[in-house]
Design an enzyme around this catalytic site. Structure first.
Site, short mmCIF file in Angstrom:
data_model
loop_
_atom_site.label_atom_id
_atom_site.label_comp_id
_atom_site.label_asym_id
_atom_site.label_seq_id
_atom_site.Cartn_x
_atom_site.Cartn_y
_atom_site.Cartn_z
N TYR A 1 0.85 -1.21 0.00
CA TYR A 1 0.00 0.00 0.00
C TYR A 1 0.88 1.25 0.00
CZ TYR A 1 -3.39 3.49 1.67
OH TYR A 1 -4.18 4.60 1.81
N LYS B 1 1.06 4.21 -2.92
CA LYS B 1 0.78 5.63 -2.69
C LYS B 1 2.01 6.49 -3.02
CE LYS B 1 -3.55 5.35 -1.49
NZ LYS B 1 -4.64 6.01 -2.19
N1 LIG Z 1 -9.44 6.51 5.51
C1 LIG Z 1 -8.18 6.81 5.71
O1 LIG Z 1 -7.70 6.84 6.85
C2 LIG Z 1 -7.31 7.18 4.54
C3 LIG Z 1 -6.05 7.75 4.81
C4 LIG Z 1 -5.24 8.11 3.75
C5 LIG Z 1 -5.67 7.90 2.46
N2 LIG Z 1 -6.88 7.32 2.23
C6 LIG Z 1 -7.27 7.09 0.83
O2 LIG Z 1 -8.54 7.67 0.58
C7 LIG Z 1 -9.24 6.90 -0.40
C8 LIG Z 1 -10.64 6.57 0.11
O3 LIG Z 1 -10.52 5.83 1.31
P1 LIG Z 1 -11.77 5.58 2.29
O4 LIG Z 1 -11.20 5.48 3.64
O5 LIG Z 1 -12.83 6.56 2.01
O6 LIG Z 1 -12.23 4.13 1.82
P2 LIG Z 1 -13.59 3.36 2.07
O7 LIG Z 1 -14.43 4.06 3.09
O8 LIG Z 1 -13.24 1.95 2.29
O9 LIG Z 1 -14.36 3.51 0.67
C9 LIG Z 1 -13.78 2.96 -0.47
C10 LIG Z 1 -14.65 3.25 -1.69
O10 LIG Z 1 -14.01 2.68 -2.81
C11 LIG Z 1 -14.86 1.69 -3.39
N3 LIG Z 1 -14.08 0.55 -3.83
C12 LIG Z 1 -13.28 -0.23 -3.08
N4 LIG Z 1 -12.74 -1.19 -3.84
C13 LIG Z 1 -13.23 -1.01 -5.08
C14 LIG Z 1 -13.05 -1.69 -6.31
N5 LIG Z 1 -12.29 -2.78 -6.40
N6 LIG Z 1 -13.70 -1.24 -7.40
C15 LIG Z 1 -14.53 -0.16 -7.33
N7 LIG Z 1 -14.73 0.52 -6.19
C16 LIG Z 1 -14.09 0.10 -5.09
C17 LIG Z 1 -15.83 1.28 -2.32
O11 LIG Z 1 -16.96 0.75 -2.95
P3 LIG Z 1 -17.92 -0.32 -2.22
O12 LIG Z 1 -18.67 0.49 -1.22
O13 LIG Z 1 -18.77 -0.84 -3.28
O14 LIG Z 1 -17.01 -1.32 -1.58
C18 LIG Z 1 -16.03 2.61 -1.60
O15 LIG Z 1 -16.94 3.40 -2.30
C19 LIG Z 1 -8.37 5.70 -0.70
O16 LIG Z 1 -7.62 5.94 -1.85
C20 LIG Z 1 -7.44 5.63 0.50
O17 LIG Z 1 -6.23 5.02 0.19
C21 LIG Z 1 -7.71 6.97 3.23
#
Ligand SMILES: NC(=O)c1ccc[n+]([C@@H]2O[C@H](COP(=O)([O-])OP(=O)(O)OC[C@H]3O[C@@H](n4cnc5c(N)ncnc54)[C@H](OP(=O)(O)O)[C@@H]3O)[C@@H](O)[C@H]2O)c1
Length: 346
Positions: free
Chosen positions: A220, A224
């Site tokens: 991961y 990134k």
């Molecule tokens: N949360 C954190 O702490 C954090 C920190 C740094 C960076 N980020 C980055 O922010 C972004 C969003 O993270 P998040 O925390 O909001 O994630 P999340 O709540 O798990 O949501 C992920 C989203 O992506 C969709 N998704 C996952 N796998 C997929 C696939 N194979 N094909 C199509 N759609 C898919 C999910 O759809 P479904 O609902 O259908 O599964 C959901 O809509 C990511 O790039 C992550 O790396 C997050």
């Protein structure tokens, strides 16, 4: 006379032979170099504070008129859902792209009931499949729209922190395919239209994992870091076409991915985080040394600033602290999995 004694005596001869005037010049030179160094650090820190707390970002309207579209990937949950809602509130029509069709339909209904003048389109696709047919469908969809904003948000991390040697091939492949290939392929579909119109905004979700090596989340972290470099290079390529590119750096945010439920000063909820991103476009926040990048949320910005100040000299220490933290999360996750297995078998 051995080597050391010979050179020590040469040095002391030199010191003795230096005229007092030259010694003063040397002292002034060292003092001014030190002073300039401290001043530049202080000015950079003031810039960080202004960027995080005072200065506004570019207006979202400057990227496209009312009626233009925003494409959000990973839109059905977490940050993606919040990007979609806040961009709809700002008057953009929204293309929602994500895996689960039912969640997309529910969000589309929520948006159109809240903002009656906003249109939505949905596309359910699994980025892990990397299927040409999915990208063809997306191309057909975006080619007929004035896309002003692209949010490359879709992403996957490891289910739990895992040593690299134990990471399954499926998890490795999914992380690279979703985070890297998905982002590249979607961006290639959207950029030509933006270039024609000579305007647009491309936001890509990065992570502190891409700034600081994250042991037990190595794949991961690498994906990134890839996005960090790719997005910065793209930022330079597209600036001359009037397109703004920004890599958004984030520490933890409450979401399904982070598995953190309670928000705190260091871990905001998606709403506050996305608000900070959209209100600070074009500002570096806590990342003044990273071109075309931003760490816009105040506490993340301060962390990014201090961490990147020390990682050059203390990289091994920072990676070590990160490893200890992930080892402890892994232990707790494995214990929880054992407990749940025990409950099921009784
Ligand atoms: N949360 C954190 O702490 C954090 C920190 C740094 C960076 N980020 C980055 O922010 C972004 C969003 O993270 P998040 O925390 O909001 O994630 P999340 O709540 O798990 O949501 C992920 C989203 O992506 C969709 N998704 C996952 N796998 C997929 C696939 N194979 N094909 C199509 N759609 C898919 C999910 O759809 P479904 O609902 O259908 O599964 C959901 O809509 C990511 O790039 C992550 O790396 C997050």
């Amino acid at each position: 006379m051995d080597f050391l004694t010979k050179h020590t005596s040469c040095l002391s001869n030199l010191e003795l032979n230096l005229a007092p005037g030259w010694q003063t010049v040397g002292a002034y030179f060292l003092l001014s170099a030190g002073g300039l160094f401290v001043l530049s650090k202080a000015l950079t820190f003031v810039r960080v504070l202004l960027s995080l707390f005072i200065l506004p970002g570019k207006s979202l309207r400057s990227f496209g008129p009312k009626g233009s579209w925003a494409v959000v990937t990973g839109a059905s949950d977490g940050l993606g859902k919040e990007f979609a809602l806040q961009l709809a509130r700002a008057g953009f029509n929204i293309v929602l792209v994500s895996r689960t069709a039912s969640k997309l339909t529910a969000l589309s209904d929520e948006i159109t009931s809240k903002y009656s003048s906003v249109q939505t389109k949905t596309l359910a696709m699994d980025f892990a499949r990397n299927a040409d047919s999915d990208y063809e469908n997306l191309k057909t969809l975006v080619n007929e729209l004035d896309v002003a904003v692209l949010v490359n948000n879709v992403g996957k991390s490891h289910d739990i922190p895992t040593p690299f040697v134990l990471t399954s091939e499926e998890e490795m492949t999914d992380i690279v395919t979703i985070n890297c290939m998905g982002t590249l392929r979607v961006t290639q579909l959207v950029v030509p239209g933006m270039m024609q119109r000579k305007r647009g905004l491309i936001l890509t979700m990065g992570s502190f994992g891409g700034l600081i090596p994250s042991p037990l989340l190595a794949t991961y972290s690498g994906s990134k870091a890839f996005l960090q470099q790719w997005s910065t290079a793209l930022g330079s390529e597209l600036e001359q076409h009037g397109i703004t590119v920004e890599l958004v750096q984030a520490y933890l945010i409450t979401s399904a991915m982070s598995k953190v439920r309670r928000a705190s000063a260091l871990i905001p909820n998606p709403r506050s985080f996305v608000k900070s991103v959209l209100s600070k476009i074009g500002r570096n926040g806590g990342s003044p040394d990273y071109a075309y990048s931003s760490s816009p949320y105040w506490s993340h910005g301060l962390m990014a600033y201090f961490l990147t100040c020390i990682t050059g000299t203390m990289g091994k220490f920072v990676a070590g602290q990160n490893r200890v933290m992930h080892e402890s999360i892994r232990k707790r996750a494995l214990r929880k999995a054992e407990r749940e297995k025990g409950k099921k078998s009784t």
